[in-house]
Write a protein that holds these residues in place. Structure first.
Motif, mmCIF file in Angstrom:
data_model
loop_
_atom_site.group_PDB
_atom_site.id
_atom_site.type_symbol
_atom_site.label_atom_id
_atom_site.label_comp_id
_atom_site.label_asym_id
_atom_site.label_seq_id
_atom_site.Cartn_x
_atom_site.Cartn_y
_atom_site.Cartn_z
ATOM 1 N N LEU A 159 0.846 -1.258 0.016
ATOM 2 C CA LEU A 159 -0.011 -0.001 0.005
ATOM 3 C C LEU A 159 0.819 1.208 0.083
ATOM 4 C CD1 LEU A 159 -3.002 -0.939 2.536
ATOM 5 C CD2 LEU A 159 -2.752 -0.945 0.088
ATOM 6 N N LEU A 160 2.134 1.177 0.201
ATOM 7 C CA LEU A 160 3.266 2.283 0.259
ATOM 8 C C LEU A 160 3.817 2.234 -1.027
ATOM 9 C CD1 LEU A 160 4.576 2.119 3.647
ATOM 10 C CD2 LEU A 160 2.446 3.245 3.062
ATOM 11 N N ASN A 161 4.331 3.555 -1.359
ATOM 12 C CA ASN A 161 5.163 3.817 -2.469
ATOM 13 C C ASN A 161 6.388 4.655 -2.123
ATOM 14 O OD1 ASN A 161 2.163 3.224 -3.861
ATOM 15 N ND2 ASN A 161 3.493 2.729 -5.294
ATOM 16 N N PHE A 162 7.234 4.777 -3.100
ATOM 17 C CA PHE A 162 8.237 5.726 -2.729
ATOM 18 C C PHE A 162 8.744 6.267 -4.062
ATOM 19 C CE2 PHE A 162 13.019 5.993 -2.794
ATOM 20 C CZ PHE A 162 13.210 6.925 -1.748
ATOM 21 N N PHE A 163 9.018 7.609 -4.065
ATOM 22 C CA PHE A 163 9.853 8.385 -5.164
ATOM 23 C C PHE A 163 11.157 9.111 -4.447
ATOM 24 C CE2 PHE A 163 5.715 9.376 -7.673
ATOM 25 C CZ PHE A 163 6.129 8.402 -8.531
ATOM 26 N N SER A 164 12.329 8.815 -5.269
ATOM 27 C CA SER A 164 13.485 9.469 -5.031
ATOM 28 C C SER A 164 13.611 10.770 -5.256
ATOM 29 C CB SER A 164 14.697 8.628 -5.194
ATOM 30 O OG SER A 164 14.656 7.953 -6.874
ATOM 31 N N TYR A 165 14.110 11.787 -4.651
ATOM 32 C CA TYR A 165 14.347 12.966 -5.215
ATOM 33 C C TYR A 165 15.574 13.780 -5.095
ATOM 34 C CZ TYR A 165 13.000 14.196 -0.334
ATOM 35 O OH TYR A 165 12.856 14.397 0.978
ATOM 36 N N GLY A 166 16.570 12.965 -4.923
ATOM 37 C CA GLY A 166 17.935 13.554 -4.590
ATOM 38 C C GLY A 166 18.783 12.765 -3.777
ATOM 39 N N ILE A 167 20.184 13.230 -3.542
ATOM 40 C CA ILE A 167 21.038 12.472 -2.638
ATOM 41 C C ILE A 167 21.712 13.521 -1.456
ATOM 42 C CG2 ILE A 167 21.836 10.867 -4.531
ATOM 43 C CD1 ILE A 167 24.144 12.915 -4.857
ATOM 44 N N GLY A 168 22.142 12.455 -0.457
ATOM 45 C CA GLY A 168 22.469 13.269 0.723
ATOM 46 C C GLY A 168 24.110 13.182 0.896
ATOM 47 N N PHE A 169 24.634 12.106 1.257
ATOM 48 C CA PHE A 169 25.935 11.685 1.184
ATOM 49 C C PHE A 169 26.273 10.938 0.093
ATOM 50 C CE2 PHE A 169 29.594 9.148 2.491
ATOM 51 C CZ PHE A 169 30.763 10.171 2.744
ATOM 52 N N LEU A 199 18.955 12.915 -10.897
ATOM 53 C CA LEU A 199 17.695 11.910 -10.818
ATOM 54 C C LEU A 199 17.705 10.867 -11.889
ATOM 55 C CD1 LEU A 199 15.161 14.934 -10.430
ATOM 56 C CD2 LEU A 199 15.730 13.324 -8.718
ATOM 57 N N LYS A 200 18.286 11.269 -13.177
ATOM 58 C CA LYS A 200 18.241 10.339 -14.244
ATOM 59 C C LYS A 200 19.220 9.182 -13.638
ATOM 60 C CE LYS A 200 17.356 13.755 -18.010
ATOM 61 N NZ LYS A 200 17.818 14.421 -18.958
ATOM 62 N N GLN A 201 20.522 9.445 -13.060
ATOM 63 C CA GLN A 201 21.230 8.157 -12.646
ATOM 64 C C GLN A 201 20.805 7.576 -11.600
ATOM 65 O OE1 GLN A 201 24.472 7.590 -13.831
ATOM 66 N NE2 GLN A 201 23.570 5.852 -12.986
ATOM 67 N N LEU A 202 19.827 8.065 -10.586
ATOM 68 C CA LEU A 202 18.997 7.093 -9.697
ATOM 69 C C LEU A 202 17.955 6.327 -10.421
ATOM 70 C CD1 LEU A 202 18.394 10.079 -6.949
ATOM 71 C CD2 LEU A 202 19.811 8.140 -6.614
ATOM 72 N N LYS A 203 17.455 6.830 -11.491
ATOM 73 C CA LYS A 203 16.305 5.974 -12.159
ATOM 74 C C LYS A 203 17.430 4.880 -12.653
ATOM 75 C CE LYS A 203 13.118 6.055 -15.833
ATOM 76 N NZ LYS A 203 12.299 6.988 -16.783
ATOM 77 N N ASN A 204 18.439 5.166 -13.362
ATOM 78 C CA ASN A 204 19.334 3.749 -13.931
ATOM 79 C C ASN A 204 19.734 2.914 -12.924
ATOM 80 O OD1 ASN A 204 19.388 5.178 -16.418
ATOM 81 N ND2 ASN A 204 21.332 6.113 -16.104
ATOM 82 N N TYR A 205 19.754 3.376 -11.428
ATOM 83 C CA TYR A 205 20.127 2.415 -10.442
ATOM 84 C C TYR A 205 18.905 1.574 -10.009
ATOM 85 C CZ TYR A 205 24.288 5.272 -9.470
ATOM 86 O OH TYR A 205 25.531 5.897 -9.621
ATOM 87 N N GLY A 206 17.977 1.891 -10.432
ATOM 88 C CA GLY A 206 16.410 1.171 -10.185
ATOM 89 C C GLY A 206 15.530 1.715 -9.226
#
Length: 670
Positions: free
Chosen positions: A219-229, A243-250
């Protein structure tokens, strides 16, 4: 004067701390977000004017709430900061774009504009591509350890794709819940409580200590929107590239992200998203604007609670505060008594609202509602407004009064009863002898998906019932010129159209007829399943309780409703008259060579060029069986725009997938 100003600031800080605690720690906010933002803005303004009154414990110096004491804590490698907010284009320029203009290119600048999700900010830590830790934002420095809980969320990969990822990567994003999943959660009462919004539901999931198979983390979902460390030799120059690289990481990212180069383009994106926000599967409350250039981001830096290179441009509130003036009790077609709150008119999204349904008496008890209370009203999209909270601090005992629940029907004066299986529901037992129930029943009976009688609207139904010309659906078919002439302002042309429409409606389908009977909780899809199972009226009326249990999609409650209905002598009398005397008839002959005959079908997503109910009706007429849930027994899934998780299950089960264009072509062939 200085003393009174100091006192005002201190009281403002205490009030913000109080609401911060209720929002972040207790997960039970008392005021809408926009009211909290107003308090925080007022405090910032006063502290800017009188900086000598700023203290280290001021809410303007912190990020959010405090983590719960009984939950394990995680120190963030880099602080997880909040965002400053603006609510109009003027402030966007004055508070964000103008202060940084000296660092920007005079010819062309790039801003990454994203959606602002209404969920829980989350940090995911990957070591050599393997997920090792997850935490909430917490107070920005220390977050709550939610590693065990997020392992069950399908959107979050346990291992990154490829082999070109940094040795250490901290991904930042939002865990959220789709609107439809909130409804599922509340209907199934999984947590033994009802959630007013998706954010509070997400937090309850993430704070669960004992995880078991009964809890559905899908019932939960997740979107990534950036990086920290990040620990990597590669230099990153652009946020959009991250963001595009995060998408490539899956890792999932939102497709509603764009690059803007001016205030005009940012405003255009903002207005576009604001118009479309109610069509999204999840809740958003604005957009986030970030300087795309990482080098400029580092130069600008951050304050103690927010970055200077990003800002949230929030939408106007869909929640408003008003005063409850009264509660009235209405009767629906099933006899259930529904409380409706009447309040001082407010405007949300350009719509004036002065009342909201409270569903049942337990809702009033849960909110501890009283006449005269200051209430929070929510309206998401075009749905019915809802009273979601009261502000107890504003309650004045000398003004508020208790709500008295009715003991007799407001219409027919019958003594109200309580449903045995659901003690929170009051109902009137008088059935069609109660004019309010009769009006609701007849409006359902003539509706498009039922008997589809044109030229008879709700107002005419009200008049026919009020002057006792129609006491049941049989009387509706016995209307003639003489009786209709008794209705004021109804001309001869209109009367002839009505009589013609009544005659045309007599030829229908078995599914429509079953649906028109208004059996409790029997919708069009269930009516069609009954049609397929029983084939004719005689089989249906002679069914036993176990026969209803055996039909796919019908549970114990609906089976009982059906069995009770066919054993009601008054209902059988009406059915007999409608079929054998009025002459309502149907032809179940279907061309069995068509593609959809006897196929089990599920629909998901929004259809653009054709109404969903019309599609269901056409498919039913072609002999299809419509279901709501995916299983290995489903033959076809029809996919529209923004489909839900059903499509992923369908792919795993190798179910035939048809898009809208293919659907129309197949329907037109038959």
């Amino acid at each position: 004067m200085k003393k009174s100003l100091k006192k005002e600031i201190e009281e403002l800080r205490n009030e913000i701390h109080y609401h911060n605690h209720r929002y972040h720690v207790l997960n039970h906010p008392e005021i809408p977000d926009y009211k909290f933002d107003e308090l925080l803005y007022k405090l910032k303004h006063l502290e800017n004017l009188f900086p000598h009154l700023i203290t280290n414990n001021s809410p303007t110096k912190s990020v959010g709430g405090i983590t719960l004491l009984n939950i394990k804590k995680i120190n963030h490698i880099i602080p997880m900061l909040s965002l400053n907010n603006v609510f109009n284009e003027k402030d966007l320029f004055l508070k964000f774009l103008n202060p940084i203009k000296n660092l920007l290119n005079k010819t062309k600048n790039y801003f990454c504009c994203e959606l602002k999700f209404d969920g829980i900010a989350t940090s995911l830590l990957y070591n050599n591509g393997q997920l090792i830790q997850a935490s909430t934002r917490g107070n920005g420095i220390i977050g709550e350890n939610i590693t065990n809980n997020i392992l069950y969320i399908n959107d979050i990969p346990h291992k990154l794709q490829g082999n070109n990822f940094p040795s250490i990567l901290e991904v930042r994003g939002e865990i959220f819940m789709k609107k439809v999943n909130l409804n599922i959660l509340n209907q199934n009462n999984i947590f033994n409580k009802q959630f007013a919004n998706t954010r509070s539901a997400v937090l309850s999931f993430l704070r669960l200590k004992n995880i078991n198979n009964n809890i559905n983390y899908n019932l939960l979902n997740f979107f990534s929107y950036g990086i920290g460390f990040i620990q990597s030799k590669k230099k990153i120059s652009s946020h959009i590239k991250i963001l595009k690289q995060l998408k490539n990481y899956g890792l999932p990212i939102s497709k509603h992200t764009t690059i803007c180069t001016s205030l005009k383009e940012i405003s255009f994106f903002y207005e576009k998203i604001k118009r479309e926000r109610n069509n999204f599967l999840y809740n958003i409350d604005g957009i986030v604007i970030k300087i795309d250039n990482i080098k400029i981001q580092k130069i600008l830096g951050c304050t103690s609670h927010a970055p200077k290179w990003a800002i949230a441009y929030k939408f106007p509130p869909q929640e408003k505060i008003t005063i409850l003036k009264n509660i009235i009790f209405q009767i629906g077609r099933t006899g259930v008594i529904t409380p409706v709150g009447k309040f001082k008119t407010i405007k949300i999204d350009g719509v004036n609202i002065s009342n909201a349904s409270l569903y049942n008496i337990n809702e009033i008890k849960k909110l501890n509602l009283k006449i005269g209370d200051v209430i929070v009203v929510q309206r998401c999209g075009d749905v019915i407004p809802k009273i979601i909270n009261i502000i107890k601090k504003e309650r004045k005992n000398n003004i508020t009064t208790n709500i008295i629940f009715p003991k007799i029907c407001p219409d027919c004066k019958s003594i109200l009863k309580i449903k045995n299986y659901n003690k929170k529901t009051l109902y009137c037992p008088s059935d069609l002898n109660c004019k309010s129930q009769l009006k609701g029943y007849l409006k359902h009976f003539i509706s498009r998906n039922a008997m589809n009688i044109n030229y008879i609207g709700n107002q005419l139904i009200n008049k026919l019932v009020d002057i006792n010309l129609v006491k049941n659906p049989i009387d509706l078919f016995n209307l003639n010129i003489n009786t209709l002439n008794k209705i004021p302002h109804l001309g001869n042309k209109s009367i002839l159209k009505i009589l013609n429409a009544i005659e045309i409606s007599k030829k229908t389908t078995f599914t429509r007829f079953l649906y028109s009977l208004g059996i409790s909780e029997v919708g069009l899809v269930t009516a069609n399943n009954l049609n397929k199972h029983f084939q004719n009226l005689s089989n249906f009326l002679n069914a036993d309780l176990k026969d209803f249990y055996s039909i796919s999609g019908i549970g114990k409650k609906i089976a009982y409703n059906l069995y009770k209905f066919i054993n009601d002598k008054k209902k059988l009398y009406i059915i007999n008259k409608l079929v054998n005397e009025i002459g309502i008839n149907w032809n179940n002959n279907i061309i069995i060579s068509n593609f959809f005959y006897k196929k089990k079908i599920v629909l998901t997503g929004k259809l653009i060029s054709i109404n969903r109910l019309k599609v269901i009706e056409k498919l039913i007429n072609l002999g299809a069986m419509i279901y709501n849930h995916i299983s290995k027994n489903i033959d076809i899934i029809i996919v529209g725009k923004n489909p839900g998780s059903k499509i992923f299950k369908a792919k795993k089960l190798n179910i035939i997938i048809i898009n809208e264009q293919q659907l129309l072509e197949l329907i037109n062939k038959n």
